[in-house]
Design a protein around this motif. Sequence first.
Motif, mmCIF file in Angstrom:
data_model
loop_
_atom_site.group_PDB
_atom_site.id
_atom_site.type_symbol
_atom_site.label_atom_id
_atom_site.label_comp_id
_atom_site.label_asym_id
_atom_site.label_seq_id
_atom_site.Cartn_x
_atom_site.Cartn_y
_atom_site.Cartn_z
ATOM 1 N N ARG A 81 0.834 -1.210 0.000
ATOM 2 C CA ARG A 81 0.000 0.000 0.000
ATOM 3 C C ARG A 81 0.864 1.254 0.000
ATOM 4 N NH1 ARG A 81 -3.686 0.908 5.219
ATOM 5 N NH2 ARG A 81 -1.589 1.026 6.124
ATOM 6 N N SER A 82 1.927 1.240 0.776
ATOM 7 C CA SER A 82 2.817 2.393 0.836
ATOM 8 C C SER A 82 3.516 2.615 -0.495
ATOM 9 C CB SER A 82 3.850 2.182 1.954
ATOM 10 O OG SER A 82 4.764 3.252 2.001
ATOM 11 N N LYS A 83 3.963 1.541 -1.138
ATOM 12 C CA LYS A 83 4.648 1.671 -2.426
ATOM 13 C C LYS A 83 3.726 2.218 -3.510
ATOM 14 C CE LYS A 83 8.054 -2.018 -1.706
ATOM 15 N NZ LYS A 83 8.486 -3.378 -2.147
ATOM 16 N N LEU A 84 2.454 1.798 -3.477
ATOM 17 C CA LEU A 84 1.500 2.222 -4.501
ATOM 18 C C LEU A 84 0.858 3.567 -4.176
ATOM 19 C CD1 LEU A 84 -0.354 -1.158 -5.225
ATOM 20 C CD2 LEU A 84 1.542 -0.134 -6.504
ATOM 21 N N GLY A 85 1.016 4.019 -2.933
ATOM 22 C CA GLY A 85 0.355 5.261 -2.534
ATOM 23 C C GLY A 85 -1.149 5.124 -2.529
ATOM 24 N N ALA A 86 -1.642 3.955 -2.181
ATOM 25 C CA ALA A 86 -3.080 3.686 -2.223
ATOM 26 C C ALA A 86 -3.729 3.984 -0.881
ATOM 27 C CB ALA A 86 -3.323 2.228 -2.604
ATOM 28 N N ASP A 87 -4.979 4.382 -0.933
ATOM 29 C CA ASP A 87 -5.761 4.626 0.272
ATOM 30 C C ASP A 87 -6.670 3.419 0.496
ATOM 31 O OD1 ASP A 87 -7.002 5.663 2.446
ATOM 32 O OD2 ASP A 87 -8.286 7.058 1.338
ATOM 33 N N VAL A 88 -6.101 2.375 1.061
ATOM 34 C CA VAL A 88 -6.822 1.122 1.275
ATOM 35 C C VAL A 88 -6.745 0.771 2.761
ATOM 36 C CG1 VAL A 88 -6.891 -1.342 0.753
ATOM 37 C CG2 VAL A 88 -6.342 0.294 -1.053
ATOM 38 N N ALA A 89 -7.892 0.510 3.350
ATOM 39 C CA ALA A 89 -7.936 0.203 4.778
ATOM 40 C C ALA A 89 -7.430 -1.209 5.041
ATOM 41 C CB ALA A 89 -9.368 0.342 5.294
ATOM 42 N N LEU A 90 -6.649 -1.338 6.113
ATOM 43 C CA LEU A 90 -6.146 -2.643 6.539
ATOM 44 C C LEU A 90 -6.447 -2.830 8.024
ATOM 45 C CD1 LEU A 90 -2.614 -2.747 4.840
ATOM 46 C CD2 LEU A 90 -4.575 -4.211 4.291
ATOM 47 N N PRO A 91 -6.716 -4.050 8.431
ATOM 48 C CA PRO A 91 -6.946 -4.285 9.869
ATOM 49 C C PRO A 91 -5.634 -4.165 10.639
ATOM 50 C CG PRO A 91 -6.890 -6.366 8.677
ATOM 51 C CD PRO A 91 -6.827 -5.287 7.636
ATOM 52 N N ALA A 92 -5.755 -3.894 11.905
ATOM 53 C CA ALA A 92 -4.569 -3.837 12.763
ATOM 54 C C ALA A 92 -4.138 -5.257 13.115
ATOM 55 C CB ALA A 92 -4.866 -3.058 14.034
ATOM 56 N N ALA A 93 -2.827 -5.452 13.242
ATOM 57 C CA ALA A 93 -2.322 -6.756 13.672
ATOM 58 C C ALA A 93 -2.811 -7.040 15.091
ATOM 59 C CB ALA A 93 -0.805 -6.772 13.614
ATOM 60 N N ILE A 94 -3.003 -8.300 15.388
ATOM 61 C CA ILE A 94 -3.509 -8.672 16.705
ATOM 62 C C ILE A 94 -2.345 -8.970 17.653
ATOM 63 C CG2 ILE A 94 -3.674 -11.133 16.164
ATOM 64 C CD1 ILE A 94 -6.227 -11.231 17.864
ATOM 65 N N GLY A 95 -2.468 -8.544 18.884
ATOM 66 C CA GLY A 95 -1.503 -8.933 19.902
ATOM 67 C C GLY A 95 -1.762 -10.368 20.312
ATOM 68 N N LEU A 96 -0.690 -11.136 20.482
ATOM 69 C CA LEU A 96 -0.851 -12.574 20.706
ATOM 70 C C LEU A 96 -0.860 -12.968 22.174
ATOM 71 C CD1 LEU A 96 1.581 -13.814 17.919
ATOM 72 C CD2 LEU A 96 -0.890 -13.454 17.758
ATOM 73 N N ASP A 97 -0.290 -12.148 23.015
ATOM 74 C CA ASP A 97 -0.167 -12.522 24.423
ATOM 75 C C ASP A 97 -1.536 -12.496 25.112
ATOM 76 O OD1 ASP A 97 1.047 -13.305 26.698
ATOM 77 O OD2 ASP A 97 1.833 -11.345 27.252
ATOM 78 N N GLU A 98 -1.789 -13.529 25.896
ATOM 79 C CA GLU A 98 -3.019 -13.632 26.691
ATOM 80 C C GLU A 98 -4.281 -13.666 25.837
ATOM 81 O OE1 GLU A 98 -3.093 -10.671 29.690
ATOM 82 O OE2 GLU A 98 -1.256 -11.348 30.670
ATOM 83 N N ARG A 99 -4.174 -14.185 24.629
ATOM 84 C CA ARG A 99 -5.353 -14.389 23.777
ATOM 85 C C ARG A 99 -5.707 -15.868 23.787
ATOM 86 N NH1 ARG A 99 -7.863 -9.685 21.531
ATOM 87 N NH2 ARG A 99 -6.234 -8.102 21.295
ATOM 88 N N SER A 100 -6.976 -16.156 23.926
ATOM 89 C CA SER A 100 -7.397 -17.552 23.914
ATOM 90 C C SER A 100 -7.404 -18.068 22.479
ATOM 91 C CB SER A 100 -8.799 -17.690 24.508
ATOM 92 O OG SER A 100 -9.757 -17.094 23.642
ATOM 93 N N ALA A 101 -7.410 -19.386 22.344
ATOM 94 C CA ALA A 101 -7.462 -19.991 21.015
ATOM 95 C C ALA A 101 -8.739 -19.582 20.284
ATOM 96 C CB ALA A 101 -7.375 -21.512 21.138
ATOM 97 N N ALA A 102 -9.847 -19.507 21.006
ATOM 98 C CA ALA A 102 -11.122 -19.126 20.383
ATOM 99 C C ALA A 102 -11.058 -17.696 19.849
ATOM 100 C CB ALA A 102 -12.258 -19.272 21.390
ATOM 101 N N GLU A 103 -10.449 -16.783 20.613
ATOM 102 C CA GLU A 103 -10.331 -15.398 20.165
ATOM 103 C C GLU A 103 -9.466 -15.305 18.911
ATOM 104 O OE1 GLU A 103 -10.403 -12.385 23.885
ATOM 105 O OE2 GLU A 103 -8.839 -13.917 23.997
ATOM 106 N N LEU A 104 -8.365 -16.015 18.920
ATOM 107 C CA LEU A 104 -7.438 -15.966 17.780
ATOM 108 C C LEU A 104 -8.091 -16.556 16.532
ATOM 109 C CD1 LEU A 104 -4.183 -17.095 19.609
ATOM 110 C CD2 LEU A 104 -4.671 -14.799 18.740
ATOM 111 N N THR A 105 -8.789 -17.675 16.700
ATOM 112 C CA THR A 105 -9.436 -18.317 15.554
ATOM 113 C C THR A 105 -10.529 -17.429 14.964
ATOM 114 O OG1 THR A 105 -8.981 -20.514 16.469
ATOM 115 C CG2 THR A 105 -10.708 -20.357 14.797
ATOM 116 N N ALA A 106 -11.324 -16.809 15.816
ATOM 117 C CA ALA A 106 -12.380 -15.915 15.335
ATOM 118 C C ALA A 106 -11.788 -14.709 14.615
ATOM 119 C CB ALA A 106 -13.247 -15.458 16.513
#
Length: 374
Positions: A81-106
Amino acid sequence: MSSGIDADIALDAAVVLSLGVARLAGAGAGLAGRGAEALAARAAGRAEARAAALAEVETHERALREAVERNARIDALAETRSKLGADVALPAAIGLDERSAAELTAWCAATDAVLDEAERHLSEHLAAQVSAQIFAVPAEGLETDTGQGAPPPRADDVREHLERIMARLLPDATEAERLAVAEAARLLADAATAAEAEGVLQEVRLRIQDANRRTRGRRDEERRLAAERDAAEQAVAERRYVLDSITTAFEDLGYEVQAGFETLTAEDGSVTLTKGAWPDHSVRMRVDDAAHVRASMVRERPAESEDDRRLDVEREEEWCSAFESARERLAAAGIRSDVGWRLEPGVRELPVSASARQTRGRVGQRERSRERHK
């Protein structure tokens, strides 16, 4: 190896999985709760409880790995996106610590659709960029009557067709691959007939297919390298766990465990075991890839009498007993050991440590030097 022990070691699945969870989540080293429960259940012979605990740890580790892959894809698309100069929304990366398997899978399931949509928008943005460059100036060939009876292609139709084809180009194609596609597309400016325009568009299709093939190849290679890095990091974590467990087991038995500087980086798995009551003896132990352990008792100075040799046998017997006690402690920590080779006490004369031989050599040199100067 003389006066020593050679054994294969293997980590329990609960340990392996728990180390993976701790490493991927960025948590501290050691067993995760369910891994500890699995070991306890194994020791108690409760098969169902062990299976349930292992299944939970395995599910958590798998969910973490999938979340790590999505985070990496988010980073890659953000770079594109930065290379193309595009205005495209992206989700934020998820923090992995203290996340349950169900939360991560969803989160992974919801994020996949968003990332697919973002990739599509980036491809469309790239297609529009290339199309705008080509059609910025009205093409002379398009919509020009050749006088030969063949109808000229309409610029709007060609542009729409080109953008539809260009949208298939993966957004993370390299700059060189994008330029190759754009060069082919620019030939549309000279297309005087619909047939010529279609020929150019077919060349664009072929170049996009080639670019996408290369891009997917790079993605596969990046995944392979990531898997290799993951395996290497896991191997280091397992080796560290074995070394830490060995250190704890023998310290509990009254030994002093000294590790070389390199052991701190898990590059070298050598440790030296000593005791306050052992001024002339030590045990050198080495762990290879968390799969093999070798141990050998050595003398810190040469034996000079029969009393020294009797003491050697006593120390060897004491060490062999301690090793068996340590094996039980290691088994409780999920480290199984199968002794493949053992030299019984008193069978051979104990070797002298390398440092002692070097010291003895230096003393001898000094004595010979003094003799020459008398």
